[in-house]
Write an enzyme that holds these catalytic residues in place. Sequence first.
Site, PDB file in Angstrom:
ATOM      1  N   TYR A 112      45.888  29.258  41.076  1.00  0.00           N
ATOM      2  CA  TYR A 112      45.080  29.626  42.236  1.00  0.00           C
ATOM      3  C   TYR A 112      44.523  28.335  42.823  1.00  0.00           C
ATOM      4  O   TYR A 112      43.758  27.629  42.160  1.00  0.00           O
ATOM      5  CB  TYR A 112      43.929  30.548  41.831  1.00  0.00           C
ATOM      6  CG  TYR A 112      44.343  31.959  41.474  1.00  0.00           C
ATOM      7  CD1 TYR A 112      44.153  33.002  42.368  1.00  0.00           C
ATOM      8  CD2 TYR A 112      44.919  32.258  40.236  1.00  0.00           C
ATOM      9  CE1 TYR A 112      44.513  34.306  42.054  1.00  0.00           C
ATOM     10  CE2 TYR A 112      45.292  33.546  39.904  1.00  0.00           C
ATOM     11  CZ  TYR A 112      45.081  34.567  40.824  1.00  0.00           C
ATOM     12  OH  TYR A 112      45.454  35.855  40.501  1.00  0.00           O
ATOM     13  N   PRO A 124      44.225  41.158  47.234  1.00  0.00           N
ATOM     14  CA  PRO A 124      45.071  40.886  46.068  1.00  0.00           C
ATOM     15  C   PRO A 124      44.639  39.714  45.195  1.00  0.00           C
ATOM     16  O   PRO A 124      45.191  39.541  44.108  1.00  0.00           O
ATOM     17  CB  PRO A 124      46.441  40.613  46.692  1.00  0.00           C
ATOM     18  CG  PRO A 124      46.139  40.127  48.081  1.00  0.00           C
ATOM     19  CD  PRO A 124      44.915  40.872  48.505  1.00  0.00           C
ATOM     20  N   TYR A 147      38.939  39.250  35.169  1.00  0.00           N
ATOM     21  CA  TYR A 147      40.364  39.153  35.481  1.00  0.00           C
ATOM     22  C   TYR A 147      41.186  40.009  34.516  1.00  0.00           C
ATOM     23  O   TYR A 147      42.111  40.714  34.923  1.00  0.00           O
ATOM     24  CB  TYR A 147      40.822  37.687  35.408  1.00  0.00           C
ATOM     25  CG  TYR A 147      42.149  37.434  36.089  1.00  0.00           C
ATOM     26  CD1 TYR A 147      42.197  36.922  37.386  1.00  0.00           C
ATOM     27  CD2 TYR A 147      43.354  37.694  35.446  1.00  0.00           C
ATOM     28  CE1 TYR A 147      43.404  36.679  38.016  1.00  0.00           C
ATOM     29  CE2 TYR A 147      44.573  37.465  36.080  1.00  0.00           C
ATOM     30  CZ  TYR A 147      44.582  36.955  37.355  1.00  0.00           C
ATOM     31  OH  TYR A 147      45.791  36.731  37.983  1.00  0.00           O
ATOM     32  N   HIS A 193      50.567  36.295  29.590  1.00  0.00           N
ATOM     33  CA  HIS A 193      49.836  35.122  30.052  1.00  0.00           C
ATOM     34  C   HIS A 193      48.451  35.091  29.421  1.00  0.00           C
ATOM     35  O   HIS A 193      47.727  36.082  29.451  1.00  0.00           O
ATOM     36  CB  HIS A 193      49.709  35.138  31.574  1.00  0.00           C
ATOM     37  CG  HIS A 193      50.959  34.679  32.272  1.00  0.00           C
ATOM     38  ND1 HIS A 193      50.953  34.215  33.560  1.00  0.00           N
ATOM     39  CD2 HIS A 193      52.240  34.615  31.856  1.00  0.00           C
ATOM     40  CE1 HIS A 193      52.182  33.885  33.913  1.00  0.00           C
ATOM     41  NE2 HIS A 193      52.978  34.125  32.889  1.00  0.00           N
ATOM     42  N   LYS A 253      43.885  43.354  41.060  1.00  0.00           N
ATOM     43  CA  LYS A 253      43.282  44.595  40.575  1.00  0.00           C
ATOM     44  C   LYS A 253      43.937  45.877  41.089  1.00  0.00           C
ATOM     45  O   LYS A 253      43.683  46.953  40.538  1.00  0.00           O
ATOM     46  CB  LYS A 253      41.793  44.623  40.967  1.00  0.00           C
ATOM     47  CG  LYS A 253      40.959  43.591  40.251  1.00  0.00           C
ATOM     48  CD  LYS A 253      40.968  43.847  38.772  1.00  0.00           C
ATOM     49  CE  LYS A 253      40.519  42.657  37.967  1.00  0.00           C
ATOM     50  NZ  LYS A 253      40.907  42.746  36.572  1.00  0.00           N
TER      51      LYS A 253
END
Length: 391
Positions: A201, A293, A385, A72, A297
Amino acid sequence: MHTTVGIIGGGPAGLLLARLLHRSGIDCVVLEGRDRTYVERRQRAGILEQSTVDALRAAGAGARLDREGLAHDGIELRFDRRSCRVDFPSLTGGRRVWVYAQTEVVKDLIALQLKDGPPLLFGAEALAVEDAGTGRPAVRYRHRGREQTLTCDYAVGCDGFHGVARAAVPAGVRRAYERTYPYSWLGVLADVAPSCDELIYAHSPRGFALHSMRSPAVSRLYLQVPNGTDPADWPDERIWDELDARFAVDGDWTLGRGPITAKAVLPMRSHVLEPMRYGRVFLAGDAAHIVPPAGAKGLNLAAADVIVLARALARLRTSGDAGPLDAYSDTCLRRVWRAEHFSYFMTTTLHTAPGQSPFDTRLQLAQLERIASSRHAAAELAENYTGPPLG
């Protein structure tokens, strides 16, 4: 039985550490309290950072990941009925993430370990770590109905928050930091092709939602729910309707629906135990730290811990230099606190707290708007991220 490194816990952290040590010529034994079937079915994380993928490849566990993992290059943020894509490679100098479930990571590592690795004992329940402050710690464990002892030069606790390794750090030495959140996640697996190419998200007045995937045919989705929620109170139709409402944007995007095969509620909290070493006992992964979550991580921090530890032990073996091993806790904690802060940021920016004021909601939207309109803000999110390089 004696070994150089006794590893408590046969999850991804313990298994990865065993493989890395094996390839460095360091003998070890892995003690796992559950049976193989349970360990291979334990659902956890599914996002792997570049450094985690590189470590799995270096451990010889990258072949199936490279075939079946989903690379991704970004994520999509949704808020105020609009969307914003954060492009990782252009913002981080080429870094990306992979979707590859923890269950598959564990299966790959177990297969390698049983084929040519050091001992991996399933059903070996660790009872205590003794003599932690001495030169030879001992792990008492029960296996096949008999209590036994594994002595080792170093013991590593990869046995999670409720494992026995944490207790080896005396109460007068350890410091614990914790934050709890006033909401949980209802996570579901569904036999339906993902409705997106990358993770979504979503910030919504109704609460947070996340669209992820486990494979091209299986979707993984999450809904923010109150603490104490019973999954039985959420029939399939209600889940899909709520996901539809929270992912809503202006446009023609449609959420695909399919049979839901699993439901579970995940409480959310942050926790850090310091130091991550006492004597010759080391803590890694959830035994030392827990993150909510939203930042993806948990597994990656655990992998980073054991990569640092494996390198330090290899350095000691080849050159006699104990410096990296002595610095283990400080080295890991710098990365841990950076990840804790990022996970806190993602959680508090995207979730709607009970009784949240309109003022706080506007602050969240302002932050999301800044990410959508500022390359610097988007780059900071992307760098966190995808994770900093391990060097």
